[in-house]
Write a protein that holds these residues in place. Structure first.
Motif, PDB file in Angstrom:
ATOM      1  N   ILE A 233       0.840  -1.187   0.000  1.00 46.48           N
ATOM      2  CA  ILE A 233       0.000   0.000   0.000  1.00 46.48           C
ATOM      3  C   ILE A 233       0.881   1.245   0.000  1.00 46.48           C
ATOM      4  O   ILE A 233       2.092   1.183   0.233  1.00 46.48           O
ATOM      5  N   ASP A 234       0.287   2.383  -0.238  1.00 46.63           N
ATOM      6  CA  ASP A 234       1.027   3.641  -0.350  1.00 46.63           C
ATOM      7  C   ASP A 234       1.907   3.867   0.893  1.00 46.63           C
ATOM      8  O   ASP A 234       1.386   3.837   2.021  1.00 46.63           O
ATOM      9  N   PRO A 235       3.229   4.063   0.704  1.00 46.65           N
ATOM     10  CA  PRO A 235       4.146   4.202   1.853  1.00 46.65           C
ATOM     11  C   PRO A 235       3.766   5.327   2.799  1.00 46.65           C
ATOM     12  O   PRO A 235       3.863   5.181   4.022  1.00 46.65           O
ATOM     13  N   ALA A 236       3.342   6.469   2.233  1.00 45.59           N
ATOM     14  CA  ALA A 236       2.972   7.602   3.080  1.00 45.59           C
ATOM     15  C   ALA A 236       1.740   7.268   3.929  1.00 45.59           C
ATOM     16  O   ALA A 236       1.678   7.597   5.114  1.00 45.59           O
ATOM     17  N   PHE A 237       0.781   6.605   3.304  1.00 47.42           N
ATOM     18  CA  PHE A 237      -0.432   6.210   4.031  1.00 47.42           C
ATOM     19  C   PHE A 237      -0.095   5.190   5.108  1.00 47.42           C
ATOM     20  O   PHE A 237      -0.620   5.252   6.225  1.00 47.42           O
ATOM     21  N   ALA A 239       2.813   4.841   6.673  1.00 47.60           N
ATOM     22  CA  ALA A 239       3.537   5.526   7.751  1.00 47.60           C
ATOM     23  C   ALA A 239       2.582   6.320   8.631  1.00 47.60           C
ATOM     24  O   ALA A 239       2.710   6.338   9.866  1.00 47.60           O
ATOM     25  N   GLU A 240       1.596   6.952   8.014  1.00 56.31           N
ATOM     26  CA  GLU A 240       0.607   7.707   8.788  1.00 56.31           C
ATOM     27  C   GLU A 240      -0.192   6.786   9.697  1.00 56.31           C
ATOM     28  O   GLU A 240      -0.490   7.118  10.849  1.00 56.31           O
ATOM     29  N   GLY A 241      -0.510   5.601   9.190  1.00 58.37           N
ATOM     30  CA  GLY A 241      -1.254   4.632   9.991  1.00 58.37           C
ATOM     31  C   GLY A 241      -0.454   4.134  11.177  1.00 58.37           C
ATOM     32  O   GLY A 241      -1.007   3.908  12.258  1.00 58.37           O
ATOM     33  N   ARG A 242       0.833   3.967  11.008  1.00 62.96           N
ATOM     34  CA  ARG A 242       1.684   3.513  12.122  1.00 62.96           C
ATOM     35  C   ARG A 242       1.776   4.587  13.195  1.00 62.96           C
ATOM     36  O   ARG A 242       1.751   4.290  14.390  1.00 62.96           O
ATOM     37  N   GLU A 243       1.889   5.824  12.777  1.00 54.45           N
ATOM     38  CA  GLU A 243       1.998   6.914  13.750  1.00 54.45           C
ATOM     39  C   GLU A 243       0.708   7.109  14.541  1.00 54.45           C
ATOM     40  O   GLU A 243       0.747   7.430  15.731  1.00 54.45           O
ATOM     41  N   SER A 244      -0.414   6.932  13.886  1.00 52.44           N
ATOM     42  CA  SER A 244      -1.693   7.168  14.560  1.00 52.44           C
ATOM     43  C   SER A 244      -2.179   5.966  15.361  1.00 52.44           C
ATOM     44  O   SER A 244      -3.158   6.077  16.112  1.00 52.44           O
ATOM     45  N   GLY A 245      -1.528   4.818  15.196  1.00 55.68           N
ATOM     46  CA  GLY A 245      -1.963   3.607  15.881  1.00 55.68           C
ATOM     47  C   GLY A 245      -3.077   2.867  15.156  1.00 55.68           C
ATOM     48  O   GLY A 245      -3.697   1.961  15.708  1.00 55.68           O
ATOM     49  N   LEU A 246      -3.317   3.254  13.884  1.00 63.21           N
ATOM     50  CA  LEU A 246      -4.398   2.642  13.122  1.00 63.21           C
ATOM     51  C   LEU A 246      -4.170   1.148  12.916  1.00 63.21           C
ATOM     52  O   LEU A 246      -5.097   0.348  13.017  1.00 63.21           O
ATOM     53  N   TRP A 247      -2.914   0.766  12.650  1.00 65.19           N
ATOM     54  CA  TRP A 247      -2.642  -0.646  12.384  1.00 65.19           C
ATOM     55  C   TRP A 247      -2.726  -1.489  13.659  1.00 65.19           C
ATOM     56  O   TRP A 247      -3.086  -2.661  13.606  1.00 65.19           O
ATOM     57  N   VAL A 320      -9.553  -3.177  -8.150  1.00 66.71           N
ATOM     58  CA  VAL A 320      -8.466  -3.023  -7.191  1.00 66.71           C
ATOM     59  C   VAL A 320      -7.134  -2.928  -7.915  1.00 66.71           C
ATOM     60  O   VAL A 320      -6.988  -3.365  -9.056  1.00 66.71           O
ATOM     61  N   THR A 321      -6.161  -2.360  -7.241  1.00 63.79           N
ATOM     62  CA  THR A 321      -4.810  -2.239  -7.778  1.00 63.79           C
ATOM     63  C   THR A 321      -3.830  -2.880  -6.807  1.00 63.79           C
ATOM     64  O   THR A 321      -4.214  -3.345  -5.728  1.00 63.79           O
ATOM     65  N   ALA A 322      -2.546  -2.893  -7.192  1.00 63.59           N
ATOM     66  CA  ALA A 322      -1.519  -3.477  -6.329  1.00 63.59           C
ATOM     67  C   ALA A 322      -1.405  -2.712  -5.015  1.00 63.59           C
ATOM     68  O   ALA A 322      -0.960  -3.261  -4.004  1.00 63.59           O
ATOM     69  N   GLU A 323      -1.815  -1.440  -4.997  1.00 64.50           N
ATOM     70  CA  GLU A 323      -1.718  -0.625  -3.791  1.00 64.50           C
ATOM     71  C   GLU A 323      -2.979  -0.688  -2.931  1.00 64.50           C
ATOM     72  O   GLU A 323      -2.928  -0.337  -1.749  1.00 64.50           O
ATOM     73  N   THR A 324      -4.088  -1.094  -3.520  1.00 59.95           N
ATOM     74  CA  THR A 324      -5.346  -1.044  -2.772  1.00 59.95           C
ATOM     75  C   THR A 324      -5.911  -2.416  -2.397  1.00 59.95           C
ATOM     76  O   THR A 324      -6.828  -2.493  -1.582  1.00 59.95           O
ATOM     77  N   TRP A 325      -5.365  -3.495  -2.951  1.00 60.87           N
ATOM     78  CA  TRP A 325      -5.977  -4.802  -2.699  1.00 60.87           C
ATOM     79  C   TRP A 325      -6.020  -5.179  -1.226  1.00 60.87           C
ATOM     80  O   TRP A 325      -7.019  -5.762  -0.759  1.00 60.87           O
ATOM     81  N   PRO A 326      -4.977  -4.881  -0.411  1.00 63.11           N
ATOM     82  CA  PRO A 326      -5.097  -5.275   1.001  1.00 63.11           C
ATOM     83  C   PRO A 326      -6.181  -4.494   1.743  1.00 63.11           C
ATOM     84  O   PRO A 326      -6.703  -4.950   2.759  1.00 63.11           O
ATOM     85  N   LEU A 327      -6.505  -3.300   1.231  1.00 72.76           N
ATOM     86  CA  LEU A 327      -7.493  -2.460   1.892  1.00 72.76           C
ATOM     87  C   LEU A 327      -8.926  -2.878   1.583  1.00 72.76           C
ATOM     88  O   LEU A 327      -9.822  -2.681   2.403  1.00 72.76           O
ATOM     89  N   GLU A 328      -9.151  -3.440   0.405  1.00 70.53           N
ATOM     90  CA  GLU A 328     -10.519  -3.654  -0.039  1.00 70.53           C
ATOM     91  C   GLU A 328     -10.847  -5.083  -0.455  1.00 70.53           C
ATOM     92  O   GLU A 328     -11.977  -5.538  -0.250  1.00 70.53           O
TER      93      GLU A 328
END
Length: 365
Positions: A233-237, A239-247, A320-328
């Motif tokens: 998935i998108d690296p910036a997205f 990294a943002e998820g790791r910082e916010s505790g989303l994962w 879906v794409t290579a960047e979105t398949w894990p999300l959806e």
């Protein structure tokens, strides 16, 4: 008189006797709300009145089939369906089965049940149910999420969808109860002397294993993110998820999903019928069938409705794409998960239902 009551004279008790009235009462009340909304009253929770969806109006219809509805159009429809539902519910509760009503009434009940539990739903109902324990654990033990209160989770629009889902289950039970009243030799359980094991039992094991496997596909992706694997998935997205505790929140939810997957196997295992030895105080005792059937049925409705929304979302975005398949992509399988879990739960219920108090038929498990 000392004569014993015959089987047909014994009083009928239990939920089949009142569930139709509950469906009728709810329909009447919600229909009244529809009339209020049609006349310009406040609180319309769909479409233009759904503040959460209106934050992204371009996705409104993709997320919800009612995403573009207005109170002027939807209000009168809700009022009309509410009045019709009140009439149908009373007739079904009273076992009215003359002429075409014998198939029209249950057909209406099942249409309403599917509409309320799947068609009008989206992922937000599942969010309310799934994230309640996640937030409870996070706030009690980790102080997470910071600055986010319960009001952010329990929005009015979400609670409305949850209520509709529960009432869809009530309508499904109304249809089942009506069948028992008009089709069965016994008005209480619907059994007949000629009853044989249905094809439902032949599907029990494959359905249960399917309902076990699909949530693990979702769980693996969420555990991978929490362990540091972005899965493309998108690296910036990421990294943002790791910082916010989303994962971390996703991993907690995935763990609950994994536990639920294991519990699903109880629908075909011995420990799903008799508490195992390690459960002190309960070991050896019979597991109440509804302890498994009720949560399994509710989860089936929740994941099927969310899965239908994700399918609309994926189709609306062109796949879906290579960047979105894990999300959806894992979520698009939830429709199959919900259907399989429902079949497994119904097969378990059919197998476990005990002696009927009115007619004495059936088997104890």
């Amino acid at each position: 008189m000392t004569e014993l009551l015959t089987k047909t004279q014994r009083p009928k008790t239990g939920w089949p006797e009142w569930i139709g009235y509950a469906a009728a009462a709810w329909s009447l009340l919600y229909g009244a709300l529809g009339l209020v909304w049609a006349l310009g009253g406040p609180g319309f929770p769909f479409g233009v009145g759904d503040a959460e969806l209106m934050a992204e109006p371009g996705l409104a219809f993709t997320v919800s089939l009612l995403g573009r509805s207005t109170p002027e159009v939807a209000g009168p429809i809700i009022a009309g369906l509410g009045a019709l539902g009140a009439l149908a519910g009373v007739l079904m509760a009273r076992g009215y089965g003359t002429g075409a009503a014998r198939w029209l009434l249950p057909a209406y009940a099942w249409i309403v049940a599917v509409g309320l539990t799947v068609a009008v739903q989206d992922y937000r109902t599942l969010i309310v149910v799934a994230y309640t324990p996640v937030m409870l654990i996070g706030k009690v033990f980790f102080g997470w999420p910071e600055g986010v209160g319960w009001g952010a989770l329990y929005r009015v629009e979400r609670l409305n969808l949850l209520m509709l889902l529960l009432m869809g289950v009530v309508w499904a039970l109304t249809a089942v109860a009506y069948r028992r009243k008009v089709n069965g030799d016994c008005g209480s359980c619907g059994r007949s002397e000629a009853e044989r094991p249905s094809t439902l039992q032949r599907w029990a094991r494959p359905a249960t294993w399917t309902a076990f496997a699909i949530p693990l596909v979702y769980s693996v992706t969420r555990w991978a993110w929490a362990l540091g694997f972005s899965l493309g998935i998108d690296p910036a997205f990421y990294a943002e998820g790791r910082e916010s505790g989303l994962w971390l929140a996703g991993a907690t939810l995935a763990t609950l999903g994994g536990i639920g997957a294991v519990l699903t196997l109880g629908l075909i295992q011995r420990w799903g019928e008799v508490f195992p030895r390690w459960m002190i105080g309960l070991r050896g005792k019979r597991v109440p069938p509804m302890l498994a059937v009720v949560p399994a049925t509710l989860v089936a409705a929740l994941v099927a409705s969310a899965g239908a929304m994700y399918i609309r979302l994926v189709v609306g975005r062109g796949g879906v794409t290579a960047e979105t398949w894990p999300l959806e992509l894992p979520e698009t399988l939830w429709v199959v998960w919900g259907a399989a879990l429902f079949v497994a739960a119904m097969a378990y219920h059919q197998r476990r239902r005990g002696l009927c108090k009115a007619c004495g038929r059936g088997e104890t498990k």
